[in-house]
Design a protein around this motif. Structure first.
Motif, PDB file in Angstrom:
ATOM      1  N   GLU A 104       0.655  -1.012   0.427  1.00  0.00           N
ATOM      2  CA  GLU A 104       0.056   0.356  -0.146  1.00  0.00           C
ATOM      3  C   GLU A 104       1.070   1.041   0.041  1.00  0.00           C
ATOM      4  OE1 GLU A 104      -2.717   2.068   2.844  1.00  0.00           O
ATOM      5  OE2 GLU A 104      -2.864  -0.353   3.234  1.00  0.00           O
ATOM      6  N   GLU A 105       2.135   1.353   1.406  1.00  0.00           N
ATOM      7  CA  GLU A 105       2.788   2.471   1.071  1.00  0.00           C
ATOM      8  C   GLU A 105       3.985   2.367  -0.318  1.00  0.00           C
ATOM      9  OE1 GLU A 105       4.407   2.183   5.536  1.00  0.00           O
ATOM     10  OE2 GLU A 105       5.062   1.131   4.279  1.00  0.00           O
ATOM     11  N   ALA A 106       3.969   1.463  -0.643  1.00  0.00           N
ATOM     12  CA  ALA A 106       4.632   1.788  -2.285  1.00  0.00           C
ATOM     13  C   ALA A 106       3.439   2.598  -2.652  1.00  0.00           C
ATOM     14  CB  ALA A 106       4.986   0.269  -3.021  1.00  0.00           C
ATOM     15  N   LYS A 107       2.754   1.653  -4.036  1.00  0.00           N
ATOM     16  CA  LYS A 107       1.494   2.438  -4.493  1.00  0.00           C
ATOM     17  C   LYS A 107       1.391   3.662  -4.310  1.00  0.00           C
ATOM     18  CE  LYS A 107      -1.986   2.002  -7.481  1.00  0.00           C
ATOM     19  NZ  LYS A 107      -1.834   3.085  -7.949  1.00  0.00           N
ATOM     20  N   ARG A 108       1.282   4.281  -3.135  1.00  0.00           N
ATOM     21  CA  ARG A 108       1.248   5.721  -2.480  1.00  0.00           C
ATOM     22  C   ARG A 108       2.587   6.164  -3.053  1.00  0.00           C
ATOM     23  NH1 ARG A 108      -0.605   5.333   3.658  1.00  0.00           N
ATOM     24  NH2 ARG A 108       0.111   7.042   3.505  1.00  0.00           N
ATOM     25  N   ILE A 109       3.315   6.045  -2.566  1.00  0.00           N
ATOM     26  CA  ILE A 109       4.540   6.557  -3.176  1.00  0.00           C
ATOM     27  C   ILE A 109       4.299   6.740  -4.633  1.00  0.00           C
ATOM     28  CG2 ILE A 109       7.064   6.259  -3.070  1.00  0.00           C
ATOM     29  CD1 ILE A 109       7.025   5.051  -0.035  1.00  0.00           C
ATOM     30  N   GLU A 110       4.467   5.807  -5.359  1.00  0.00           N
ATOM     31  CA  GLU A 110       4.087   5.872  -6.682  1.00  0.00           C
ATOM     32  C   GLU A 110       3.398   6.930  -7.489  1.00  0.00           C
ATOM     33  OE1 GLU A 110       3.503   2.938 -10.884  1.00  0.00           O
ATOM     34  OE2 GLU A 110       3.362   1.549  -8.808  1.00  0.00           O
ATOM     35  N   ASP A 111       1.858   7.110  -6.960  1.00  0.00           N
ATOM     36  CA  ASP A 111       0.978   7.449  -7.443  1.00  0.00           C
ATOM     37  C   ASP A 111       1.853   9.072  -7.315  1.00  0.00           C
ATOM     38  OD1 ASP A 111      -0.603   5.713  -7.922  1.00  0.00           O
ATOM     39  OD2 ASP A 111      -1.816   5.674  -6.282  1.00  0.00           O
ATOM     40  N   ALA A 112       2.181   9.682  -5.855  1.00  0.00           N
ATOM     41  CA  ALA A 112       2.712  10.684  -5.588  1.00  0.00           C
ATOM     42  C   ALA A 112       3.974  11.220  -6.662  1.00  0.00           C
ATOM     43  CB  ALA A 112       3.856  10.771  -4.145  1.00  0.00           C
ATOM     44  N   GLU A 113       4.724  10.308  -6.924  1.00  0.00           N
ATOM     45  CA  GLU A 113       5.577  10.434  -7.987  1.00  0.00           C
ATOM     46  C   GLU A 113       5.212  11.229  -9.293  1.00  0.00           C
ATOM     47  OE1 GLU A 113       7.811   6.931  -7.932  1.00  0.00           O
ATOM     48  OE2 GLU A 113       9.239   7.763  -6.281  1.00  0.00           O
ATOM     49  N   LYS A 114       4.103  10.142  -9.711  1.00  0.00           N
ATOM     50  CA  LYS A 114       3.193  10.328 -10.758  1.00  0.00           C
ATOM     51  C   LYS A 114       2.922  11.722 -10.540  1.00  0.00           C
ATOM     52  CE  LYS A 114       3.344   5.535 -12.767  1.00  0.00           C
ATOM     53  NZ  LYS A 114       2.105   4.347 -12.956  1.00  0.00           N
ATOM     54  N   SER A 115       2.693  12.301  -9.661  1.00  0.00           N
ATOM     55  CA  SER A 115       1.037  13.596  -9.722  1.00  0.00           C
ATOM     56  C   SER A 115       1.783  14.673 -10.035  1.00  0.00           C
ATOM     57  CB  SER A 115       1.349  12.764  -8.470  1.00  0.00           C
ATOM     58  OG  SER A 115       1.865  13.861  -7.488  1.00  0.00           O
ATOM     59  N   GLY A 116       3.534  14.976 -10.121  1.00  0.00           N
ATOM     60  CA  GLY A 116       4.055  16.293 -10.631  1.00  0.00           C
ATOM     61  C   GLY A 116       4.639  16.753  -9.390  1.00  0.00           C
ATOM     62  N   TYR A 117       4.406  16.412  -8.357  1.00  0.00           N
ATOM     63  CA  TYR A 117       5.094  16.850  -7.349  1.00  0.00           C
ATOM     64  C   TYR A 117       6.648  17.263  -7.272  1.00  0.00           C
ATOM     65  CZ  TYR A 117       8.443  16.257  -2.940  1.00  0.00           C
ATOM     66  OH  TYR A 117       8.762  16.296  -1.873  1.00  0.00           O
ATOM     67  N   VAL A 118       6.795  18.091  -6.788  1.00  0.00           N
ATOM     68  CA  VAL A 118       8.591  18.570  -6.909  1.00  0.00           C
ATOM     69  C   VAL A 118       9.639  18.640  -6.053  1.00  0.00           C
ATOM     70  CG1 VAL A 118       9.493  20.810  -8.044  1.00  0.00           C
ATOM     71  CG2 VAL A 118       7.184  20.127  -9.029  1.00  0.00           C
ATOM     72  N   ASP A 119       9.998  18.559  -5.981  1.00  0.00           N
ATOM     73  CA  ASP A 119      11.592  17.852  -4.738  1.00  0.00           C
ATOM     74  C   ASP A 119      11.217  18.958  -4.358  1.00  0.00           C
ATOM     75  OD1 ASP A 119      14.062  17.429  -3.649  1.00  0.00           O
ATOM     76  OD2 ASP A 119      13.531  15.998  -3.437  1.00  0.00           O
ATOM     77  N   ALA A 120      11.325  19.439  -3.162  1.00  0.00           N
ATOM     78  CA  ALA A 120      11.672  20.252  -2.547  1.00  0.00           C
ATOM     79  C   ALA A 120      13.340  21.110  -2.779  1.00  0.00           C
ATOM     80  CB  ALA A 120      11.951  21.014  -1.081  1.00  0.00           C
ATOM     81  N   ASP A 121      13.995  20.346  -3.745  1.00  0.00           N
ATOM     82  CA  ASP A 121      15.484  20.864  -4.128  1.00  0.00           C
ATOM     83  C   ASP A 121      15.654  21.701  -5.309  1.00  0.00           C
ATOM     84  OD1 ASP A 121      17.000  20.251  -1.600  1.00  0.00           O
ATOM     85  OD2 ASP A 121      17.107  18.536  -2.200  1.00  0.00           O
ATOM     86  N   GLU A 122      14.712  21.709  -6.056  1.00  0.00           N
ATOM     87  CA  GLU A 122      14.305  21.733  -7.371  1.00  0.00           C
ATOM     88  C   GLU A 122      14.063  23.245  -7.832  1.00  0.00           C
ATOM     89  OE1 GLU A 122      12.288  19.005  -9.920  1.00  0.00           O
ATOM     90  OE2 GLU A 122      13.535  17.272  -9.136  1.00  0.00           O
ATOM     91  N   ILE A 123      13.471  23.587  -6.789  1.00  0.00           N
ATOM     92  CA  ILE A 123      12.815  25.584  -6.218  1.00  0.00           C
ATOM     93  C   ILE A 123      14.022  26.352  -5.453  1.00  0.00           C
ATOM     94  CG2 ILE A 123      11.070  26.627  -4.898  1.00  0.00           C
ATOM     95  CD1 ILE A 123       9.217  23.691  -4.299  1.00  0.00           C
ATOM     96  N   ASP A 124      13.786  27.232  -6.660  1.00  0.00           N
ATOM     97  CA  ASP A 124      14.797  28.548  -6.056  1.00  0.00           C
ATOM     98  C   ASP A 124      14.018  29.546  -4.834  1.00  0.00           C
ATOM     99  OD1 ASP A 124      16.040  30.075  -5.759  1.00  0.00           O
ATOM    100  OD2 ASP A 124      15.859  31.057  -7.496  1.00  0.00           O
ATOM    101  N   TRP A 125      13.913  29.427  -3.538  1.00  0.00           N
ATOM    102  CA  TRP A 125      13.496  29.377  -3.416  1.00  0.00           C
ATOM    103  C   TRP A 125      13.816  30.808  -2.665  1.00  0.00           C
ATOM    104  CZ3 TRP A 125       9.371  26.897  -0.970  1.00  0.00           C
ATOM    105  CH2 TRP A 125       9.371  25.856  -0.683  1.00  0.00           C
ATOM    106  N   ASP A 126      14.527  31.853  -2.966  1.00  0.00           N
ATOM    107  CA  ASP A 126      14.918  33.006  -2.871  1.00  0.00           C
ATOM    108  C   ASP A 126      13.863  33.910  -4.019  1.00  0.00           C
ATOM    109  OD1 ASP A 126      16.895  32.306  -0.921  1.00  0.00           O
ATOM    110  OD2 ASP A 126      18.016  32.009  -2.355  1.00  0.00           O
ATOM    111  N   SER A 127      13.843  33.034  -4.852  1.00  0.00           N
ATOM    112  CA  SER A 127      12.919  34.254  -5.750  1.00  0.00           C
ATOM    113  C   SER A 127      11.394  33.631  -5.889  1.00  0.00           C
ATOM    114  CB  SER A 127      13.225  33.070  -7.229  1.00  0.00           C
ATOM    115  OG  SER A 127      14.136  32.945  -7.409  1.00  0.00           O
ATOM    116  N   ILE A 128      10.790  33.120  -4.824  1.00  0.00           N
ATOM    117  CA  ILE A 128       9.427  33.292  -4.738  1.00  0.00           C
ATOM    118  C   ILE A 128       8.653  34.395  -4.273  1.00  0.00           C
ATOM    119  CG2 ILE A 128       7.765  32.013  -2.804  1.00  0.00           C
ATOM    120  CD1 ILE A 128       9.524  29.476  -3.143  1.00  0.00           C
TER     121      ILE A 128
END
Length: 72
Positions: free
Chosen positions: A44-68
């Motif tokens: 069940e957890e593996a399915k939720r992880i897979e769904d989250a990865e396919k959802s368009g989730y953006v990793d926090a490291d990919e965000i330019d927090w200084d430009s927000i």
């Protein structure tokens, strides 16, 4: 939570307190023997992880927090 887990909890709740504690400790030992460092995931957890990865989730490291909030 799976149906079997709910049923196990219902059955455990019918026990006297001392037996509830024993059942809890037994279940805890089973889980720790299966995954001592809590790194495995259930189906069940593996399915939720897979769904989250396919959802368009953006990793926090990919965000330019200084430009927000900065107007371009």
């Amino acid at each position: 939570m799976s149906n079997i887990a709910l049923e196990a909890a219902r059955l455990m709740d019918a026990l006297p307190e001392a037996d509830k504690e024993f059942a809890y400790e037994f279940i805890k030992k089973l889980v720790l023997a299966w995954d001592p460092d809590f790194t495995k995931v259930t189906a069940e957890e593996a399915k939720r992880i897979e769904d989250a990865e396919k959802s368009g989730y953006v990793d926090a490291d990919e965000i330019d927090w200084d430009s927000i909030g900065v107007d371009e």
